[in-house]
Structures are given as structure tokens and as C-alpha cells.
Design an enzyme around this catalytic site. Structure first.
Site, PDB file in Angstrom:
ATOM      1  N   ASN A   9       0.977  -1.016  -0.089  1.00 53.21           N
ATOM      2  CA  ASN A   9      -0.073  -0.009  -0.005  1.00 53.21           C
ATOM      3  C   ASN A   9       0.822   1.215  -0.037  1.00 53.21           C
ATOM      4  OD1 ASN A   9      -1.386   2.188   1.147  1.00 53.21           O
ATOM      5  ND2 ASN A   9      -3.072   1.075   1.866  1.00 53.21           N
ATOM      6  N   HIS A  12       1.123   6.210   1.918  1.00 51.91           N
ATOM      7  CA  HIS A  12       1.890   7.158   2.803  1.00 51.91           C
ATOM      8  C   HIS A  12       2.856   7.585   1.992  1.00 51.91           C
ATOM      9  CE1 HIS A  12      -0.946   6.556   5.721  1.00 51.91           C
ATOM     10  NE2 HIS A  12      -0.713   5.463   6.122  1.00 51.91           N
ATOM     11  N   HIS A  45      -5.817   3.488  -1.448  1.00 49.44           N
ATOM     12  CA  HIS A  45      -7.271   4.017  -0.769  1.00 49.44           C
ATOM     13  C   HIS A  45      -7.281   5.313  -1.416  1.00 49.44           C
ATOM     14  CE1 HIS A  45      -9.803   4.083   2.991  1.00 49.44           C
ATOM     15  NE2 HIS A  45     -10.432   4.513   1.919  1.00 49.44           N
ATOM     16  N   ARG A  47      -9.489   8.268  -0.822  1.00 48.78           N
ATOM     17  CA  ARG A  47     -10.301   8.536   0.255  1.00 48.78           C
ATOM     18  C   ARG A  47     -11.331   9.480  -0.340  1.00 48.78           C
ATOM     19  NH1 ARG A  47      -8.933   6.485   5.588  1.00 48.78           N
ATOM     20  NH2 ARG A  47     -10.717   7.833   6.349  1.00 48.78           N
ATOM     21  N   ARG A  51      -7.069  12.736   1.087  1.00 48.92           N
ATOM     22  CA  ARG A  51      -6.159  13.284   1.830  1.00 48.92           C
ATOM     23  C   ARG A  51      -4.634  12.817   1.539  1.00 48.92           C
ATOM     24  NH1 ARG A  51      -7.286  10.052   7.206  1.00 48.92           N
ATOM     25  NH2 ARG A  51      -9.424  10.801   7.232  1.00 48.92           N
ATOM     26  N   GLU A  72      -8.890   0.363  -2.490  1.00 47.76           N
ATOM     27  CA  GLU A  72      -9.589   0.347  -1.601  1.00 47.76           C
ATOM     28  C   GLU A  72     -10.547   1.638  -1.749  1.00 47.76           C
ATOM     29  OE1 GLU A  72      -7.149   0.784   2.034  1.00 47.76           O
ATOM     30  OE2 GLU A  72      -6.224  -1.095   1.877  1.00 47.76           O
ATOM     31  N   THR A 103      -8.371   3.463   8.722  1.00 42.88           N
ATOM     32  CA  THR A 103      -9.630   2.932   8.700  1.00 42.88           C
ATOM     33  C   THR A 103      -9.669   2.089  10.270  1.00 42.88           C
ATOM     34  OG1 THR A 103      -9.135   2.289   6.500  1.00 42.88           O
ATOM     35  CG2 THR A 103     -10.617   1.158   7.475  1.00 42.88           C
ATOM     36  N   GLU A 153     -10.913  -9.338   3.310  1.00 42.62           N
ATOM     37  CA  GLU A 153      -9.410  -9.215   3.926  1.00 42.62           C
ATOM     38  C   GLU A 153      -9.963  -8.889   5.330  1.00 42.62           C
ATOM     39  OE1 GLU A 153      -7.252  -6.079   2.214  1.00 42.62           O
ATOM     40  OE2 GLU A 153      -6.342  -5.777   3.922  1.00 42.62           O
ATOM     41  N   HIS A 193      -3.836  -4.558   7.710  1.00 43.49           N
ATOM     42  CA  HIS A 193      -3.748  -3.474   8.761  1.00 43.49           C
ATOM     43  C   HIS A 193      -2.921  -3.602  10.010  1.00 43.49           C
ATOM     44  CE1 HIS A 193      -5.286   0.255  10.696  1.00 43.49           C
ATOM     45  NE2 HIS A 193      -6.126   0.481   9.815  1.00 43.49           N
TER      46      HIS A 193
END
Ligand code: PXP
Length: 240
Positions: A9, A12, A45, A47, A51, A72, A103, A153, A193
């Protein structure tokens, strides 16, 4: 035992870019490097508040990702339209609350089943596989099966946040039971996660799990050792 796939992922990397509203670091470049290091999938993801990942990132990733692209997304019709345009290989439905840092819990597939079922059907019509991000809870697994998801998941957050060995063991047991139940129902099983270099191995040993999606720990290590090394270090721990 089957190959355990790693989805990296790269959200970030975009978080860092957005902190300065700058043009770098680029999550698209990060995705290519993660693939070179052996990632089996790139996860992002998008969002509602944009963000970190932006619409443009998603478009570029669709053009450049050579493995699989997993999006996601919140279970909303706006996001279904985004998915139709972006055409990811899979979509993972996640709950989304604007104030949360990340999340926080799994999707409620039990109470949200009517909406989720419609969204799963639309995504399948667009030839997008659908995974539901749920807590390792048997009711949620059964609900995921009832809404025709391809995969679940399992949310590993509570396992990762456990404060004592006893709590950790009991959270691990919940993951094992949920993974077995999901596989018995014909669902594919992923997990993610909060997974890190320190806590991933007990999850790796759950045979039914075929994919892990990991972001924060890999990107954080990459700051110090580089992304390629960070991805390779994780893959090393995922050999079973
Ligand atoms: N899987 C899902 C469904 C997520 O929402 C997230 C966080 O975006 C992850 C995996 C990755 O979590 P982490 O960044 O803690 O590795």
C-alpha cells in the site's frame, strides 16, 4: 503451501507529498519500485477527502502497474463510478469516516448488506473482483458470502494492537477461525492493517490467508533503508 502474495500500500508516499502539497515523493514511482522488489500487488485507498492518493495517481497507476492494482474504496455509488473509470483488478470495500486517522474497524457487512450487495454486483458487472475488509468475526464472514464477495480481507488491527501475549493469542485465534470459516464458504482470504516486521510471522503461518496488504510499516522503513530493501525484507519474512 501456496505462495503468499504481498500487496504494497503506497498511500503514505502520497501522505508525505500532500503534507507539502508538492509534486514528490510520487506514489506511482513507489509502486514501480515495489514491483521491482517483488510486490505482487499495489494497493491504494482513494479516500473521499483525497487526503493522500489523488484521482490522477489512480489513473497513472492503472497505466503503469504491471502486477495487480487493488483499490480500497468506500461503499458508495460515487466510488463505484471512480472504479469503473479506473478499472482496478480488484476493489476492497472499506468503511470510511472523515475524522479517523486510518480505517478503524471493519466494514459492517451484516447491517449494510443491501447496499453492499448492490455495490458488489455493480463492480462485478465491471469485471472488478470484490474484497470486503471485515473484522475476523463469523457473522461478518457469513454476510460477506451472502453479498457475493469474492474475497474477505481480515482486519488484523486488534491483533497488532494487543497489549499482552494472552490478548495477542486470542486475537490470532480469531483470525485463524475467521480464515478457516471464509475458506469453507469458498471465499478467498487476505489480511491487513497494522502488520509490521515484528508481528507479521504468526499471520503468515495461517495457511488459508493468500494475500497481505501492508503499507505503513513498509513505507516507514523505506525512509531509512529505501523502498526496495523494505519490500524485500518483508517478502523474506513472508516465506512459508
Ligand atoms: N488493508 C486495508 C483494507 C486498509 O484499509 C489498510 C490501511 O489503508 C491496510 C490494509 C494497510 O494498513 P497499514 O498501513 O497499517 O499496513
Amino acid at each position: 503451501m501456496s505462495h503468499l502474495r504481498l500487496g504494497v500500500n503506497v498511500d503514505h508516499v502520497a501522505t508525505l507529498r500532500q503534507a507539502r502539497r508538492a509534486a514528490f515523493p510520487d506514489p506511482v514511482l513507489a509502486a514501480a519500485l515495489a514491483e521491482l522488489a517483488g510486490a505482487d500487488q499495489i494497493t491504494v485507498h482513494l479516500r473521499e477527502d483525497r487526503r493522500h492518493i489523488q484521482d490522477r495517481d489512480l489513473q497513472l497507476l492503472r497505466q503503469t502497474v504491471r502486477t495487480r492494482l487493488n483499490l480500497e474504496m468506500a461503499a458508495t455509488s460515487e466510488m463505484v463510478q471512480v472504479a469503473f473509470t479506473a478499472k482496478p483488478d480488484s476493489a476492497t470495500l472499506v468503511p470510511e469516516r472523515r475524522q479517523e486517522l486510518t480505517t478503524e474497524g471493519g466494514l459492517d457487512a451484516v447491517n449494510g448488506k443491501e447496499t453492499i450487495k448492490k455495490i458488489v454486483r455493480s463492480l462485478h458487472e465491471g469485471e472488478i473482483e470484490v474484497s470486503l475488509f471485515v473484522d475476523p468475526d463469523l457473522e461478518q464472514i457469513r454476510a460477506a458470502h451472502r453479498v457475493d464477495a469474492t474475497q474477505v480481507e481480515l482486519h488484523t488491527g486488534r491483533y497488532c494492537d494487543a497489549h499482552t501475549p494472552a490478548e495477542r493469542d486470542s486475537e490470532l485465534r480469531r483470525l485463524v477461525d475467521a480464515a478457516k470459516a471464509a475458506q469453507r464458504l469458498g471465499l478467498k482470504v487476505a489480511a491487513g492493517h497494522g502488520l509490521s516486521y515484528e508481528n507479521v510471522q504468526p499471520v503468515v503461518s495461517i495457511e488459508e490467508i493468500r494475500e497481505l496488504n501492508i503499507g505503513h510499516a513498509i513505507v516507514a522503513r523505506a525512509v531509512f533503508v529505501g523502498l526496495e530493501r523494505a519490500v524485500r525484507d518483508m517478502i523474506e519474512l513472508m516465506r512459508r
